[in-house]
Design a protein around this motif. Sequence first.
Motif, mmCIF file in Angstrom:
data_model
loop_
_atom_site.group_PDB
_atom_site.id
_atom_site.type_symbol
_atom_site.label_atom_id
_atom_site.label_comp_id
_atom_site.label_asym_id
_atom_site.label_seq_id
_atom_site.Cartn_x
_atom_site.Cartn_y
_atom_site.Cartn_z
ATOM 1 N N TYR A 184 1.341 -1.009 0.035
ATOM 2 C CA TYR A 184 -0.026 -0.186 0.018
ATOM 3 C C TYR A 184 1.156 1.271 -0.038
ATOM 4 C CZ TYR A 184 -4.396 -2.355 1.467
ATOM 5 O OH TYR A 184 -5.361 -3.802 1.015
ATOM 6 N N LYS B 48 -3.899 0.698 -5.327
ATOM 7 C CA LYS B 48 -4.692 0.145 -3.803
ATOM 8 C C LYS B 48 -4.568 0.892 -2.996
ATOM 9 C CE LYS B 48 -6.097 -2.809 -6.783
ATOM 10 N NZ LYS B 48 -5.407 -2.303 -7.996
ATOM 11 N N ALA B 49 -5.506 1.530 -2.069
ATOM 12 C CA ALA B 49 -4.998 1.712 -1.071
ATOM 13 C C ALA B 49 -6.002 0.910 0.327
ATOM 14 C CB ALA B 49 -6.011 3.745 -1.357
ATOM 15 N N PRO B 50 -5.448 1.490 1.245
ATOM 16 C CA PRO B 50 -5.925 0.438 2.756
ATOM 17 C C PRO B 50 -7.699 0.599 2.662
ATOM 18 C CG PRO B 50 -4.028 1.940 3.514
ATOM 19 C CD PRO B 50 -4.708 2.274 2.092
#
Length: 203
Positions: A125, A139-141
């Motif tokens: 991430y 993509k991100a948390p």
Amino acid sequence: MNTRRLLLSALVAVSLAGCGGPRAFTRGTYEDPNTIEMLGDRFNENDLQLIAKKMAESLASSPRFVQAAPQGQPLPIVLVGKLRNSTSEHIDMRSLADKIQTALAQTGRFALVDQAARQDIAEEYEYQQSGYVNPNAAKAPGQQASVDFLMTGDLASIIQEVGRDKLVYYKMTAKLNDVRTGTIAWTDEKQIRKKFEKQGVSW
């Protein structure tokens, strides 16, 4: 006389060196990993396989999970967590957890989350948010699946030695904990009992 003694001593030394010198395994063959062989009285790969198979089959056939999820419905998400080693042996519990996780995945009844991969995912991430990756594809948390059930377990053993006989007993107890309620959704155990006979070693 002295010459004969020297020759005899030399022959004895050579003979002892041949019996007690270093040895090496110089040739081998592939074996079926599912073949059960007991070459020693310690926990081995056969025990690991028996435990993983029993736990996966028991969980998949338990009343709560015996029915497959309806079409379109998400599978229950399971995390194989900490498995404790309460024996006196050094046992690779991570390998046991991986074996159980693989066996559960092969049933097709569960979605699995890998505990060991979580840190690697967190680092990924950070990399994807660093600017090196296309922002539109990064993509991100915040989108990871939430675990429904956490599996824990404990491996214990009892060893008995009487004369030339040795009995080794293992008991693996596993529990599936409902993360939402904290209750136990399933539990089972696998028992393994092995008997050995001490034999003398000949040269």
